[in-house]
Design an enzyme around this catalytic site. Structure first.
Site, PDB file in Angstrom:
ATOM      1  N   TYR A 143       0.826  -1.214   0.000  1.00  0.00           N
ATOM      2  CA  TYR A 143       0.000   0.000   0.000  1.00  0.00           C
ATOM      3  C   TYR A 143       0.858   1.262   0.000  1.00  0.00           C
ATOM      4  CZ  TYR A 143      -3.978  -3.040   1.151  1.00  0.00           C
ATOM      5  OH  TYR A 143      -4.937  -4.006   1.137  1.00  0.00           O
ATOM      6  N   LYS A 188       3.614 -15.469   2.266  1.00  0.00           N
ATOM      7  CA  LYS A 188       3.498 -16.226   1.016  1.00  0.00           C
ATOM      8  C   LYS A 188       4.934 -16.526   0.575  1.00  0.00           C
ATOM      9  CE  LYS A 188       0.988 -17.879  -2.381  1.00  0.00           C
ATOM     10  NZ  LYS A 188       0.171 -19.107  -2.213  1.00  0.00           N
ATOM     11  N   ASP A 220      -2.968 -18.161   1.805  1.00  0.00           N
ATOM     12  CA  ASP A 220      -4.143 -18.840   1.223  1.00  0.00           C
ATOM     13  C   ASP A 220      -4.651 -19.916   2.180  1.00  0.00           C
ATOM     14  OD1 ASP A 220      -1.639 -19.874   0.663  1.00  0.00           O
ATOM     15  OD2 ASP A 220      -2.166 -20.672  -1.298  1.00  0.00           O
ATOM     16  N   ASP A 244      -5.154  -6.815   6.016  1.00  0.00           N
ATOM     17  CA  ASP A 244      -6.376  -6.117   5.617  1.00  0.00           C
ATOM     18  C   ASP A 244      -7.464  -7.147   5.313  1.00  0.00           C
ATOM     19  OD1 ASP A 244      -8.129  -4.227   4.767  1.00  0.00           O
ATOM     20  OD2 ASP A 244      -7.011  -3.607   2.996  1.00  0.00           O
ATOM     21  N   ASP A 248     -10.680  -8.696   8.094  1.00  0.00           N
ATOM     22  CA  ASP A 248     -12.104  -8.586   7.753  1.00  0.00           C
ATOM     23  C   ASP A 248     -12.761  -9.964   7.790  1.00  0.00           C
ATOM     24  OD1 ASP A 248     -12.042  -5.872   7.436  1.00  0.00           O
ATOM     25  OD2 ASP A 248     -13.103  -5.905   5.518  1.00  0.00           O
TER      26      ASP A 248
END
Ligand code: NAD
Length: 352
Positions: A143, A188, A220, A244, A248
Site C-alpha cells: 500500500y 506467502k 491462502d 487487511d 475482515d
C-alpha cells in the site's frame, strides 16, 4: 493517582453518540479502579471539513500527540461523498494514522457467548471461547510501495525492511506472551521474496521469546483455516495487505459489526482506539447505534496504552454480562430487552 489525557475524535454520523457512551464507561472505570481522565476534543473527518475546510486540521494532530491516547468514533457520510480529490473524510483517517506513526493494527475477533448465533460459522466450529488477535502491519508493504502506470500496464511494489518486520513481530510476540503464547506468522514465502525476508526476520525475533510457540502459514491456507478451524489461532501477525483481508474475514466470524473493536499502536504508549464499523449515516441521530464496539475499544486502550488491565477486563466482563439480556436493535433477538445506545452505555456502567 494516575491521570490520563485522552483526545476524543468523535467524527461524523453515529460517532458522537457512541463515543459519549464510551466516555461514560471510561469515567465509571476510572472511579472504580482509582485513576482520573482528562478529555480534550478535536475535529476529524466531515465535521473538520465543515469547520476548517480540511479533514485533518493541524490542531487535531497536535492535540493527539500531546495526549496519552486517542478515542475515535467514525468519519464520513453522504454529505461529503462528492468532495474533490483527497479532501474527503477518509483522508483524515489515513492522515492521523500516519501522523501518529501507528504501524501496528490490532483487531481482536472474539465471540461473546450470548451472540454465538450471529456468527455465520457453525456452533461446533467456533466453540465457546474463540478469541483471535490479528496484528496487521499498517504503514509498509504494497500500500506504500513504489507504484506506476504505463499505457497498458501498472504495478505496485511489496517491500519490507528487516526493521519494519522486526518491530511488528515484537508487538505480536509481546501480545502472545500476555495471551496463550501461540503466534502464527502469515506470509506467502513459497512465492514472494519479501515474504522470505518476513519469515526469516520473524524466526530471528522468536529467539527472544522462547516461551512462544511460533508457526508459519501461507496466506491462502490461513484464509481457509480461519473458517475451517478458527480455534487453532491465538495471535496472527501479517503484512499490511494480507492483514487487511484476513482481519475482515476474521471479524465476520465473530458476527455483528457493532461489536468489533480495534487498536492502532505506535512504538510508544500512544494508541488510537476505534470501532471497526463506519459512521452508519442510515441510523445516525436515532439513538439506536450499538456503542459496544467503541466501549470495547476503550477496554483495549486501558490494556495496551494505559496499563490498567483490571479495568479492561472488568469492562469486557460487564459487556458480556449485559448482553445476556439486553440488545441494541442491530443484534436484537426475540426475548431480549431492546435498548437504545444510551441505555446500553448505562447498563454497562451499572454492571461495572
Ligand atoms: P458502516 O459500518 O457505517 O455501516 C454498515 C451497516 O452497519 C449500516 O447498515 C449501519 O447502520 C450498520 N452499523 C454500523 N455500525 C453500527 C453500530 N455501531 N450499531 C448499529 N449498526 C451499525 O459502513 P458504510 O455504510 O459502508 O459506511 C458509512 C460511512 O462510514 C461512509 O462514509 C464510509 O466511508 C465511512 N466509514 C468510516 C470508517 C471509519 O471511520 N473508520 C470505516 C468504514 C466506513
Amino acid at each position: 493517582m494516575a491521570n490520563y489525557k485522552i483526545t476524543l475524535l468523535k467524527g461524523d454520523g453515529i460517532g458522537p453518540e457512541i463515543v459519549n457512551q464510551a466516555v461514560k464507561v471510561l469515567d465509571k472505570a476510572a472511579d472504580k479502579f482509582g485513576f482520573t481522565v482528562e478529555y480534550d476534543e478535536a475535529l476529524l473527518g466531515g465535521c473538520a471539513i465543515d469547520a476548517t475546510g480540511v479533514p485533518l486540521p493541524e490542531e487535531t494532530i497536535a492535540k493527539c500527540k500531546a495526549s496519552d491516547s486517542v478515542i475515535l468514533g467514525a468519519v464520513g457520510g453522504p454529505k461529503w461523498d462528492n468532495q474533490p480529490g483527497n479532501n474527503r473524510p477518509e483522508a483524515g483517517l489515513l492522515g492521523i494514522r500516519g501522523a501518529l506513526g501507528l504501524f501496528a493494527n490490532l483487531r481482536p475477533s472474539v465471540i461473546f457467548g450470548p451472540l454465538k448465533s450471529a456468527s455465520p460459522i457453525k456452533d461446533e466450529i467456533i466453540g465457546d471461547d474463540m478469541d483471535i488477535m490479528i496484528v496487521r502491519e499498517l504503514t509498509g508493504g504494497i500500500y506504500f510501495g513504489e507504484r506506476g502506470r504505463e499505457e497498458d500496464a501498472a504495478w505496485d511494489t511489496e517491500k519490507y525492511s528487516v526493521a519494519e518486520v522486526e518491530r511488528i513481530a515484537r508487538v505480536a510476540f509481546d501480545l502472545a506472551m500476555k495471551r496463550n503464547k501461540k503466534l502464527t506468522s502469515v506470509d506467502k514465502a513459497n512465492v514472494l521474496e519479501s515474504s522470505r525476508l518476513w519469515r526469516q526476520t520473524v524466526v530471528n525475533v522468536a529467539k527472544d521469546y522462547p516461551e512462544v510457540e511460533l508457526n508459519h502459514m501461507y496466506v491462502d491456507n490461513c484464509a481457509m483455516q480461519l473458517v475451517r478451524n478458527p480455534k487453532q489461532f491465538d495471535v496472527i501477525v501479517t503484512s499490511n495487505i494480507f492483514g487487511d483481508i484476513l482481519s475482515d474475514e476474521a471479524s465476520m466470524i465473530a458476527g455483528s459489526i457493532g461489536m468489533l473493536a480495534s487498536a492502532s499502536l505506535s512504538g510508544g504508549k500512544l494508541g488510537l482506539y476505534e470501532p471497526i464499523h463506519g459512521s452508519a449515516p442510515d441510523i445516525a441521530g436515532k439513538g439506536i447505534a450499538n456503542p459496544l464496539a467503541t466501549i470495547l475499544s476503550v477496554a483495549m486502550m486501558l490494556r495496551y496504552s494505559l496499563a490498567q488491565p483490571e479495568a479492561a477486563q472488568a469492562i469486557e466482563t460487564a459487556v458480556a454480562k449485559v448482553l445476556e439480556t439486553n440488545r441494541t436493535p442491530d443484534i436484537y433477538e426475540e426475548g431480549m430487552n431492546k435498548v437504545s445506545c444510551e441505555q446500553m452505555g448505562d447498563l454497562v456502567c451499572a454492571q461495572l
